[in-house]
Design an enzyme around this catalytic site. Structure first.
Site, short mmCIF file in Angstrom:
data_model
loop_
_atom_site.label_atom_id
_atom_site.label_comp_id
_atom_site.label_asym_id
_atom_site.label_seq_id
_atom_site.Cartn_x
_atom_site.Cartn_y
_atom_site.Cartn_z
N CYS A 1 0.85 -1.19 0.00
CA CYS A 1 0.00 0.00 0.00
C CYS A 1 0.89 1.24 0.00
CB CYS A 1 -0.98 -0.01 1.17
SG CYS A 1 -0.42 0.80 2.65
N GLU A 2 0.49 2.20 -0.79
CA GLU A 2 1.33 3.39 -0.96
C GLU A 2 1.24 4.33 0.24
OE1 GLU A 2 -0.10 5.16 -4.54
OE2 GLU A 2 -1.64 6.34 -3.53
N HIS A 3 0.29 4.11 1.11
CA HIS A 3 0.16 5.01 2.26
C HIS A 3 1.07 4.61 3.42
CE1 HIS A 3 -4.05 5.24 0.43
NE2 HIS A 3 -3.37 6.28 0.02
N HIS A 4 1.32 3.31 3.55
CA HIS A 4 2.11 2.84 4.70
C HIS A 4 3.30 1.97 4.30
CE1 HIS A 4 -2.07 3.51 6.20
NE2 HIS A 4 -1.43 4.07 7.21
N GLN B 1 -5.64 -0.44 -3.65
CA GLN B 1 -6.30 -1.60 -4.25
C GLN B 1 -7.22 -1.21 -5.41
OE1 GLN B 1 -8.03 -4.30 -1.35
NE2 GLN B 1 -9.38 -5.19 -2.89
N HIS C 1 -5.34 -6.11 4.27
CA HIS C 1 -4.37 -5.01 4.35
C HIS C 1 -3.68 -5.04 5.70
CE1 HIS C 1 -5.65 -2.62 0.73
NE2 HIS C 1 -6.56 -3.57 0.79
N CYS D 1 -1.64 -2.98 6.88
CA CYS D 1 -1.60 -1.66 7.53
C CYS D 1 -2.82 -1.46 8.41
CB CYS D 1 -1.48 -0.55 6.49
SG CYS D 1 -2.86 -0.49 5.34
ZN LIG Z 1 -1.96 1.34 4.09
#
Ligand SMILES: [Zn+2]
Length: 199
Positions: free
Chosen positions: A71-74, A112, A140, A142
């Site tokens: 995931c690009e956020h975490h 996703q 996920h 994260c």
């Molecule tokens: Zn994430």
């Protein structure tokens, strides 16, 4: 990259020079290079010589394709199953190529929803089918590892194009064949409870 990983280890409160961590920056770099190798993979090369002209217009389904992404956020993994279907117009694609296409886009930093759309768009563009459907179910880390309070860290996303968008019957046939563990978000309804960037 290795110098950055050493700094990261120190920031975490670790001693990057202790024995167990000495080779970690090297390993982490290798892992990240592999997990993001999709940025450097040419989709046309992947599909090379795998498109065949046929007189066949029944739904083709490849289900339960395992995928792993970040995931690009975490920068934490999300992973699960991908199901792909299309209805050929004049061409089919070698079945073994579908998981390769999934890998090319999964091995990048992703959300996703975008991953799902990129796989569907690529098949639409390269195979020119009457319709294409992609459903992805993923866990996920994260969310599950951090104990984020959401009702579900198991997210389902879908992209329905052409005949799968226009015909409820075609869509239902596909969904029946893949027998999802949970409900698919409506075609126009925005997903979802996948990783979100709010924290
Ligand atoms: Zn994430």
């Amino acid at each position: 990259m290795q110098e950055l990983i050493r700094k990261l280890l120190a920031e975490m409160g670790e001693d990057p020079t202790r024995e167990g961590l000495l080779n970690t920056p090297n390993r982490v770099e290798k892992a990240y290079r592999f997990l993001t190798s999709g940025y450097h993979t040419d989709i046309d090369q992947v599909l090379n010589n795998a498109l065949f002209t046929v007189d066949y217009s029944e739904m083709v389904i490849v289900k339960d394709v395992d995928f792993y992404s970040l995931c690009e956020h975490h920068l934490l993994p999300f992973f699960g199953k991908c199901h792909v279907a299309y209805i050929p117009s004049t061409k089919v694609i070698g079945l073994s190529k579908i998981p390769r296409v999934v890998d090319v886009f999964a091995r990048r930093l992703q959300v996703q929803e975008r991953l799902t759309n990129q796989i569907a768009d690529t098949i639409r563009e390269k195979v020119r089918p009457l319709g294409v459907a992609v459903v992805m179910e993923a866990t996920h880390l994260c969310m599950s590892m951090r104990g984020v309070e959401k009702q579900n860290s198991f997210a389902v996303t879908s992209a329905m194009l052409g005949a799968f968008r226009d015909s409820a019957r075609t869509r239902m046939e596909f969904l029946e064949l893949i027998k999802l563990r949970s409900a698919v978000p409506g075609v126009r309804e925005a997903p979802s409870y996948a990783c979100v960037a709010d924290d």
